[in-house]
Design an enzyme around this catalytic site. Structure first.
Site, PDB file in Angstrom:
ATOM      1  N   GLU A 225      -7.225   4.511  -2.647  1.00 42.88           N
ATOM      2  CA  GLU A 225      -6.405   4.041  -1.525  1.00 42.88           C
ATOM      3  C   GLU A 225      -6.951   4.707  -0.268  1.00 42.88           C
ATOM      4  O   GLU A 225      -6.780   5.907  -0.079  1.00 42.88           O
ATOM      5  CB  GLU A 225      -4.936   4.405  -1.750  1.00 42.88           C
ATOM      6  CG  GLU A 225      -4.355   3.907  -3.065  1.00 42.88           C
ATOM      7  CD  GLU A 225      -4.315   2.391  -3.156  1.00 42.88           C
ATOM      8  OE1 GLU A 225      -4.539   1.707  -2.132  1.00 42.88           O
ATOM      9  OE2 GLU A 225      -4.065   1.875  -4.248  1.00 42.88           O
ATOM     10  N   CYS A 259      -1.455   5.820   6.538  1.00 45.37           N
ATOM     11  CA  CYS A 259      -2.648   5.025   6.219  1.00 45.37           C
ATOM     12  C   CYS A 259      -2.440   3.542   6.480  1.00 45.37           C
ATOM     13  O   CYS A 259      -3.410   2.802   6.674  1.00 45.37           O
ATOM     14  CB  CYS A 259      -3.078   5.259   4.767  1.00 45.37           C
ATOM     15  SG  CYS A 259      -1.830   4.826   3.539  1.00 45.37           S
TER      16      CYS A 259
END
Length: 478
Positions: A225, A259
């Site tokens: 990720e 993020c």
């Protein structure tokens, strides 16, 4: 494991390579003793982890705040505690269904036989967690991994050691280390070099490439990720103030250190001034100044300096800076920077080349939606993409005309809290998923099982070949 105490700081705990190997070997032996934990055991593991979080909420909030300097309590409650707890509850609620073997069809030429797919634990799952949401990004993959019956080892970032020490102490009281272990002070290279059966890494793309190369030595499958520059588009038809409210909540949350935070924005050219006006009003109502306790600090001096340099670089190269809070725009002592809109940006600026990971928000304009989509498609595929429009044709054009890890229509970042949706990136923003059934499958070996019946027709296809074979094969391949 060596522990050194420094006044005013978290104890420095060094989990060395021998400690890592020792815990890894414990978990490996536990996998051999019990390679397929049953429903009850998995359910209990998830419930114990849930109880740890529920019973120690304030201690967790305090530990994360110490790691940050200033971390808004409400942000920790919502993004760390609530979403983590919700992921564990989802896994428990759906565990029986996810564990159930899947029946698959059998070709007519193999009639009488049966096919099924059984989800079996891979074994030992390593989880490498960044500092920005240290609890959430530990617990969320753990929910999938423990539901799938795996043993787990977790390494938190160097900036999250107060939390790591706390979780290590709390977890070790409830779990044997052969089931779940947090590893304070573990070095990233030593941790990711272990021959895990699966490795989950959340962090930057550059570090993700290094992790993947290291994991390749053992052919360890990885879930990465990695974030990236997530774009946002406000459509011609959407209420500009409502869009600004939602976009700026996502951008200011955790001071932009997310993020999946909106990284840059496209607004219709003739609506730019309206957006700027709305943004100033909205942010000023939410925070009194950058010293407001509800506004989170930048994680450390290095990150603060990077963001300051990025902002100055944009200013020097011709951008228009629009601070969104009254008073001081910078506080080195608190490591805080006011949310800024950055207008008149171009690709030579650092702010348009790297993931921002802070409260700086480039705003660009467009006349034609295709221009915005072409800009997005010319760049790395992002972890998230956001579009604000009530027109189905616009939603459809953006959805099918781009590719990203996830997409949200008429809001930002909320998809991370939807546990029945897979969460993951594509290309430079990552690979693989956790959350939901896809996360369970990712952490499992989906093992196909073919069971032959007593009188298989395939016996007619065995040597010596003759007329029976010729008769059957003609009908099979025609």
């Amino acid at each position: 494991m060596t522990i050194m105490t420094v006044p005013g700081a978290a104890p420095a705990v060094n989990t060395n390579a021998e400690d890592l190997l020792s815990v890894f070997d414990m978990q490996k032996q536990a996998c051999r003793r019990n390679p397929y934990p049953d429903l009850k055991e998995r359910h209990n593991n998830l419930a114990k982890l849930e109880s740890i979080l529920l019973d120690n909420q304030q201690a967790i909030i305090d530990a994360i705040a110490r790691d940050y300097g200033t971390r808004c309590r409400q942000e920790t409650q919502f993004a760390e505690l609530f979403i983590s707890l919700d992921s564990l509850r989802y896994a428990r609620k759906n565990l029986k269904k996810m564990m159930k073997p899947e029946r698959r069809s059998v070709s007519v030429w193999f009639a009488g036989a049966s096919n099924r797919v059984i989800a079996q634990p891979k074994g030992i799952v390593g989880v490498v967690t960044p500092w920005n949401y240290p609890l959430l990004l530990s617990i969320s993959p753990l929910a999938s991994a423990l539901a799938a019956g795996n043993r787990c080892m977790v390494k938190l970032a160097a900036n999250s050691q107060n939390l790591c020490l706390l979780l290590n102490n709390l977890v070790s009281r409830e779990f044997p280390r052969d089931t779940l272990a947090f590893m304070p002070g573990a070095k990233a290279r030593e941790f990711s070099s272990l021959p895990f059966d699966h490795l989950v890494f959340t962090g930057s793309a550059d570090t993700g490439k290094t992790v993947m190369r290291t994991a390749a030595d053992h052919l360890t499958p990885v879930t990465l990720e990695l974030g990236g520059k997530s774009p946002t588009i406000i459509g011609e038809d959407f209420d500009i103030e409502l869009a600004a409210e939602r976009v700026l909540f996502a951008k200011s949350f955790n001071a932009g250190q997310t993020c999946i935070a909106p990284d840059y924005l496209f607004v219709p050219e003739h609506r730019l001034n309206d957006f700027v006006t709305a943004a100033k009003s909205i942010v000023a109502k939410r925070y009194q100044s950058i010293s407001d306790g509800c506004y989170t600090s930048i994680i450390d001096n290095k990150a603060y300096e990077r963001l300051s340099i990025t902002l100055e670089d944009a200013n020097t190269k011709g951008a228009t800076l629009v601070p969104l809070l009254p008073g001081d725009t910078h506080s080195p002592e608190l490591r805080k920077i006011s949310p800024h809109l950055v207008l008149n940006v171009h690709d030579d600026m650092t702010i348009m080349q790297e993931e921002i990971f802070g409260p700086l928000f480039p705003v660009m304009t467009y006349r034609n939606l295709d221009d915005a989509l072409n800009y997005i498609n010319d760049r790395d595929r992002p972890l998230a993409l956001y579009v604000f429009s009530n027109r189905k044709e616009v939603q459809k054009k953006v959805l099918y005309g781009t590719l990203s890890g996830g997409m949200v229509i008429n809001d930002c970042i909320q998809h991370v809290a939807q546990h029945d949706l897979p969460f993951g990136g594509i290309g430079n923003s990552g690979m693989g998923h956790y959350h939901g059934p896809e996360g369970f499958r990712e952490m499992s070996k989906m093992r196909p099982v073919f069971k032959q019946w007593r009188y298989p027709g395939g016996a007619l296809l065995q040597p010596p070949y003759g007329k029976a074979f010729d008769f059957l094969i003609k009908r099979m391949i025609k």
